[in-house]
Each structure stands twice: as C-alpha cells, then as structure tokens.
Design an enzyme around this catalytic site. Structure first.
Site, PDB file in Angstrom:
ATOM      1  N   LYS A 115      61.038  49.895  17.463  1.00 45.22           N
ATOM      2  CA  LYS A 115      60.702  48.506  17.115  1.00 45.22           C
ATOM      3  C   LYS A 115      60.853  48.328  15.615  1.00 45.22           C
ATOM      4  CE  LYS A 115      59.332  44.804  19.387  1.00 45.22           C
ATOM      5  NZ  LYS A 115      59.608  44.458  20.777  1.00 45.22           N
ATOM      6  N   THR A 199      63.945  37.998  30.227  1.00 42.92           N
ATOM      7  CA  THR A 199      62.523  38.374  30.183  1.00 42.92           C
ATOM      8  C   THR A 199      61.718  37.486  31.132  1.00 42.92           C
ATOM      9  OG1 THR A 199      62.792  39.109  27.926  1.00 42.92           O
ATOM     10  CG2 THR A 199      60.542  38.684  28.648  1.00 42.92           C
ATOM     11  N   ASN A 230      61.178  31.612  24.014  1.00 45.59           N
ATOM     12  CA  ASN A 230      62.209  32.095  24.930  1.00 45.59           C
ATOM     13  C   ASN A 230      61.611  32.541  26.261  1.00 45.59           C
ATOM     14  OD1 ASN A 230      63.576  34.468  26.215  1.00 45.59           O
ATOM     15  ND2 ASN A 230      65.227  33.842  24.864  1.00 45.59           N
ATOM     16  N   SER A 387      69.201  43.988  28.238  1.00 48.38           N
ATOM     17  CA  SER A 387      69.715  44.552  26.987  1.00 48.38           C
ATOM     18  C   SER A 387      70.475  45.846  27.278  1.00 48.38           C
ATOM     19  CB  SER A 387      68.567  44.866  26.023  1.00 48.38           C
ATOM     20  OG  SER A 387      68.281  43.743  25.225  1.00 48.38           O
TER      21      SER A 387
HETATM   22  P1  NAD Z   1      59.580  33.176  20.662  1.00 48.56           P
HETATM   23  O1  NAD Z   1      59.531  33.319  19.207  1.00 48.56           O
HETATM   24  O2  NAD Z   1      60.787  32.629  21.304  1.00 48.56           O
HETATM   25  O3  NAD Z   1      58.357  32.288  21.180  1.00 48.56           O
HETATM   26  C1  NAD Z   1      57.040  32.534  20.858  1.00 48.56           C
HETATM   27  C2  NAD Z   1      56.261  31.296  21.285  1.00 48.56           C
HETATM   28  O4  NAD Z   1      54.878  31.565  21.160  1.00 48.56           O
HETATM   29  C3  NAD Z   1      56.542  30.054  20.450  1.00 48.56           C
HETATM   30  O5  NAD Z   1      56.570  28.940  21.317  1.00 48.56           O
HETATM   31  C4  NAD Z   1      55.345  29.972  19.522  1.00 48.56           C
HETATM   32  O6  NAD Z   1      55.086  28.651  19.105  1.00 48.56           O
HETATM   33  C5  NAD Z   1      54.279  30.482  20.448  1.00 48.56           C
HETATM   34  N1  NAD Z   1      53.107  30.993  19.777  1.00 48.56           N
HETATM   35  C6  NAD Z   1      53.019  31.759  18.673  1.00 48.56           C
HETATM   36  N2  NAD Z   1      51.730  32.022  18.398  1.00 48.56           N
HETATM   37  C7  NAD Z   1      51.013  31.419  19.382  1.00 48.56           C
HETATM   38  C8  NAD Z   1      49.636  31.324  19.674  1.00 48.56           C
HETATM   39  N3  NAD Z   1      48.768  31.919  18.918  1.00 48.56           N
HETATM   40  N4  NAD Z   1      49.263  30.622  20.765  1.00 48.56           N
HETATM   41  C9  NAD Z   1      50.174  30.033  21.555  1.00 48.56           C
HETATM   42  N5  NAD Z   1      51.470  30.093  21.336  1.00 48.56           N
HETATM   43  C10 NAD Z   1      51.881  30.762  20.258  1.00 48.56           C
HETATM   44  O7  NAD Z   1      59.200  34.614  21.232  1.00 48.56           O
HETATM   45  P2  NAD Z   1      59.561  35.236  22.647  1.00 48.56           P
HETATM   46  O8  NAD Z   1      60.822  35.964  22.508  1.00 48.56           O
HETATM   47  O9  NAD Z   1      59.387  34.204  23.695  1.00 48.56           O
HETATM   48  O10 NAD Z   1      58.394  36.335  22.745  1.00 48.56           O
HETATM   49  C11 NAD Z   1      57.094  35.979  23.190  1.00 48.56           C
HETATM   50  C12 NAD Z   1      56.388  37.253  23.595  1.00 48.56           C
HETATM   51  O11 NAD Z   1      57.141  37.914  24.593  1.00 48.56           O
HETATM   52  C13 NAD Z   1      56.208  38.272  22.456  1.00 48.56           C
HETATM   53  O12 NAD Z   1      55.018  38.977  22.652  1.00 48.56           O
HETATM   54  C14 NAD Z   1      57.382  39.206  22.653  1.00 48.56           C
HETATM   55  O13 NAD Z   1      57.150  40.482  22.089  1.00 48.56           O
HETATM   56  C15 NAD Z   1      57.427  39.236  24.168  1.00 48.56           C
HETATM   57  N6  NAD Z   1      58.714  39.654  24.692  1.00 48.56           N
HETATM   58  C16 NAD Z   1      59.822  38.892  24.501  1.00 48.56           C
HETATM   59  C17 NAD Z   1      61.040  39.346  25.005  1.00 48.56           C
HETATM   60  C18 NAD Z   1      62.308  38.532  24.876  1.00 48.56           C
HETATM   61  O14 NAD Z   1      63.340  38.967  25.386  1.00 48.56           O
HETATM   62  N7  NAD Z   1      62.268  37.365  24.267  1.00 48.56           N
HETATM   63  C19 NAD Z   1      61.112  40.564  25.672  1.00 48.56           C
HETATM   64  C20 NAD Z   1      59.947  41.303  25.871  1.00 48.56           C
HETATM   65  C21 NAD Z   1      58.756  40.826  25.367  1.00 48.56           C
END
Ligand code: NAD
Length: 463
Positions: A115, A199, A230, A387
């Site tokens: 990471k 995801t 996302n 991925s």
């Molecule tokens: P992203 O940046 O696309 O979206 C994050 C979202 O969370 C945004 O809408 C943001 O406004 C919101 N957010 C941030 N802080 C917040 C809070 N305190 N309360 C409510 N909403 C809040 O990120 P993502 O890629 O969707 O990732 C989200 C989670 O999923 C993370 O924990 C990430 O590690 C995990 N994840 C993502 C992926 C991926 O492929 N995108 C894969 C595995 C895990």
C-alpha cells in the site's frame, strides 16, 4: 470529513496497525498455521518513506511526505493502492498493506500485499499540481515498485487518470512501455474492462450469495450506503437495479434518506455533474441531490416524511450508520463503526466495502448482537481481483471482453464467499475470523513451502 466522524475517530484513540494485527491471533486458532509463519506476518517486509518537493502553480515550493509499504510477498508481487489524503500516516499504510496481503490470499490470487499514500488534501491542488505530485511520487519510489515486485493501484482520492500519469512516468524512467506496473489505468492505456465497478460489483456478488442462502426477496431489503465514491456508487447502483431498496447514501458532507428508496442513477448523475474539478474529483455532494429531484437549497423541502424513524431528506453520516435497515454498507473510510456507536448500529447485515470500517472492539459488540459482518478482506476484494486480471492481460498483451471479466469475477467471489461461509458455520465463528483463517491457511502454505523450523531442524530432505 464530517465533524461527527472525526470525533468518533479521535475518541477511540488506537493504533490502526496494532488493531489490524489483533485479527491475526483471533484467526490463527482456526487456521493451520505454523508459529513462525504467524510471527513473520506481524512485520512488514519493507517500508519506504519519501519526501516529494513540489513546485506549486504560484512558484512556491512545498514538500509532501509519501509512503510505500510492501507487507509480504511470499505469494507473489505485492499489490495495493496509493491513497492521497490528509490523514495518511505510516500506521494506516501498514494496516492497509497487511489487509491487502490477507485479501489477495482470501480470493486466491497470486499477489502479496502492499500500500502507499501521500499526506495531501488533493482537493486543494490544481490539476497541474496534482499531475506533478503524482509523477514525482513515482520518481521517488521507482526502485521500490515494478511489475514483478510491487504493483500499485488507485485508492481513496486517486483514480484512473492518476494511474495513467504514474504508469507513464514509470515507463519514462524504464525507457519502455510498462502497463503492468500499475492497475486501475484508463482503458486506452491498458486498463481492463470492468475494473471501474469491480469493487462494488464484488460486494454485490457477495450480497447475491447471501440472498440465495437466506431466501431474501430484494424488494423487502433496505440498504444504506456510507460513502458515495467509486465503490459506494457502484454497489448502490447494482443493488437498486436488482430491486433492493437503497434508502440512504452519504458522502463526506452528509447524506440523504428516503424510506421508499432513492433514485441511485439520479444521485450519481447529480454528484458527477456538480463536481468542481471535472473528471478528477467529486467536490459535489449527494446533499445537492435531494430526494425530491430538485437541487440545492430546496433540499430542505424534502423533509416530507410523515412516518416513524428519520424524516426523508438530509441526514448526517452518524444517523446513516444507525438507520434501521437490513443491510448497512460502509464504503467510505476506516474506523467508522467504533465502541462509541457500535451498540446503536441496528442493521443485522453489514457489508464492509471500505477497508477497516469497524474497529476490533466494535466488532465484538456487533458479534454479541448477532450481526453478520461480511468483512472487508472479502467484500471489497473484487477490486484487486480485477486488478489481477488487468495485470495478467497487460503481461499477456491479450485483452478480455467485459463478459469474460465479469464472469470470472463472479466465479471467484461466489466461490470464496461460500468457502468462508462454510468455514464460519463449521467452527461457529464470525465471518471475519473465517475469512482471516482462510487467508492464513493460504499464506502459511506458501511460507511453509519455503521451509520452517520444523523442516530445517529435521535435517533430512523430505520428498
Ligand atoms: P473514493 O475516493 O472514490 O470515494 C470515497 C467516498 O467516501 C467519497 O464519496 C467521499 O466523499 C466519501 N467520504 C469520505 N469521508 C467520508 C466520511 N467520513 N463519511 C462519509 N463519506 C465519506 O474512494 P473509493 O475508491 O470508493 O474507496 C472507498 C473505500 O473503499 C476506501 O476505504 C477504500 O480503501 C475501499 N476500497 C476501494 C476500492 C476501489 O477499487 N475503489 C477497492 C478496495 C477497497
């Protein structure tokens, strides 16, 4: 980030990496793992911290701190995202890299865990600054990553375009095209079809398995999703298209609720349309899209509900987490369900799309209440699985159709969900412990294949 979230995070002061390691001991009891292999998994293999000087648009120089952690590569090259966030810290990056190690083992893909991240609020940078920062970070970590050593991907506040810049920078350093150094790239630069929603789709496939096991009718099932980026958007979209009632979603600025269910495509469209840095970050909020379909200040007029429970309209993130729904999906950040609020969480099923949304102490409270938690290392593993597909396609130079990607993802997610569910039922343990036990079995098989004390002290070569 909302105030209430920051408060719960700081009240329960704990080191996220130490908390992550607690899961190891809990699961080891149900796994066939050698004591040495278990000890090895308590330490990351290598850590790189870098300073990244960045010339800002106004001519000034700012120095950013970045990290890359390669946690364990026994099962293959380390794999894991790069996060741009003001709260990035080494403990968090180590925890995320540890989770990636377990996640890749849970779904049986040939990767270890890694990471990375930069301490930065990307919303405060211009696009040019963001591109320069992304490229300089790769320049700093270029000797540490590589298609056969460590393969980054997007994470919170990084996206396909940023992965494209990073891949391009690495290719320049190597003086050859290296699409396999990073995944989550734009399709024209070697990205995989189906990576964008992988995801959310992986979590959706887990819920479909639960639906089959529990005999659910989707229309009877209400869902709340915290985090509308996302991952959160896609799982909400897929569930609603399938007939589930997505009654609440939120982002960092707050959420919206409607007891009859929200129009998810409308919310996605509105959030995307109102973003201020088009195509890079969503600065628009789900609060801009009221349940009545109008915009902005009129949102207040959506408080039309005349029923028990929360009124239709805006809700806070704290309220969303405590809604009386059938499925709660934390899809934002870690440490959202803590000892502070765990006893008020009513959902009987929690599907962890975010990494580490539930602290270990909170987990115990949920478990005592009988809640079923589909753990992050399974529920969000669809992303790293596709991925892996992307990396395999880049290395083969042969690209798959969307149907092939989705069919293979479905097969893996359904197979691993059911194997973990079986392990859970067999031992009478929670699903998280079962998922870690499955991961530990696979990691320990790999570590033991290289020889442990048992093998070396024996002195003879066994066949
Ligand atoms: P992203 O940046 O696309 O979206 C994050 C979202 O969370 C945004 O809408 C943001 O406004 C919101 N957010 C941030 N802080 C917040 C809070 N305190 N309360 C409510 N909403 C809040 O990120 P993502 O890629 O969707 O990732 C989200 C989670 O999923 C993370 O924990 C990430 O590690 C995990 N994840 C993502 C992926 C991926 O492929 N995108 C894969 C595995 C895990």
């Amino acid at each position: 980030m909302t105030t209430e979230t920051t408060e719960t995070t700081t009240t329960e002061k704990h080191d996220i990496f130490s908390d992550a390691l607690l899961r190891l001991d809990q699961a080891a009891e149900f796994a066939n793992i050698d004591a040495e292999a278990l000890e090895k998994l308590r330490y990351p293999k290598s850590i790189l911290q870098v300073s990244i000087p960045l010339r800002m648009d106004d001519g000034s120089l700012r120095i950013f701190q970045g990290y890359r952690v390669r946690y364990d590569d026994t099962r293959g090259p380390t794999k894991g995202g790069i996060r741009f966030h003001p709260n990035v810290n080494l403990s968090e990056v180590k925890a995320l890299a540890f989770w990636m190690t377990c996640k890749c083992a849970v779904v049986g893909i040939p990767f270890g865990g890694g990471k990375g991240g930069i301490i930065v609020d990307p919303k405060k940078l211009s696009r040019m600054e963001l591109e320069r920062l992304s490229r300089r970070f790769i320049d700093r970590i270029a000797d540490f990553i590589g298609p056969e050593t460590d393969v980054p991907a997007p994470d919170v506040y990084t996206n396909a375009m940023i992965m494209g810049w990073m891949m391009d920078e690495y290719s320049k350093i190597c003086r050859r095209s290296t699409p396999d150094v990073i995944t989550g790239k734009p399709i024209p630069l070697g990205g995989s079809l189906g990576r964008d929603d992988a995801t959310g789709r992986g979590a959706y496939y887990c819920i479909k398995e639960l639906e089959r096991i529990k005999g659910w009718q989707p229309a009877d099932i209400s869902v709340a999703v915290q985090g509308f980026g996302n991952a959160g958007q896609h799982v909400a979209r897929l569930l609603q298209a399938d007939g589930y009632r997505v009654v609440a979603v939120s982002d960092s600025r707050g959420g919206v609720y409607h007891s009859d269910g929200l129009d998810v495509p409308c919310l996605i469209e509105t959030k995307n349309r109102t973003r201020s840095l088009n195509a890079v970050y969503s600065a628009g909020s789900v609060c801009d899209c009221p349940v009545c379909g109008s915009e902005g200040p009129q949102c207040e007029e959506c408080h039309c509900g005349d029923h028990d429970g929360p009124k239709n309209g805006k809700i806070s993130n704290a309220e969303l987490l405590e809604l009386d729904v059938n499925i709660l999906i934390p899809a934002a950040m870690e440490n959202q369900i803590t000892v502070e609020n765990a006893s008020r969480i009513k959902a009987p099923v929690i599907v962890e799309v975010a990494n580490g949304p539930t602290t270990t102490a909170a987990d115990e409270i949920l478990s005592k209440r009988g809640a079923l938690v589909v753990p992050d290392i399974l529920a969000n593993a669809g992303g790293v699985t596709v991925s892996y597909f992307e990396w395999a396609q880049n290395r083969a130079g042969y690209y798959w159709t969307l149907d092939e990607v989705q069919e293979r993802l479905h097969r893996i997610m359904a197979r691993e969900f059911n194997s973990i569910y079986e392990l859970m039922t067999k031992h009478g343990i929670d699903m998280r412990t079962a998922a870690y036990a499955q991961a530990l079995n696979r990691i320990s098989e790999a570590i033991e294949s290289q020889g442990t004390a048992r093998y070396f002290s024996n002195g003879t070569i066994s066949k």
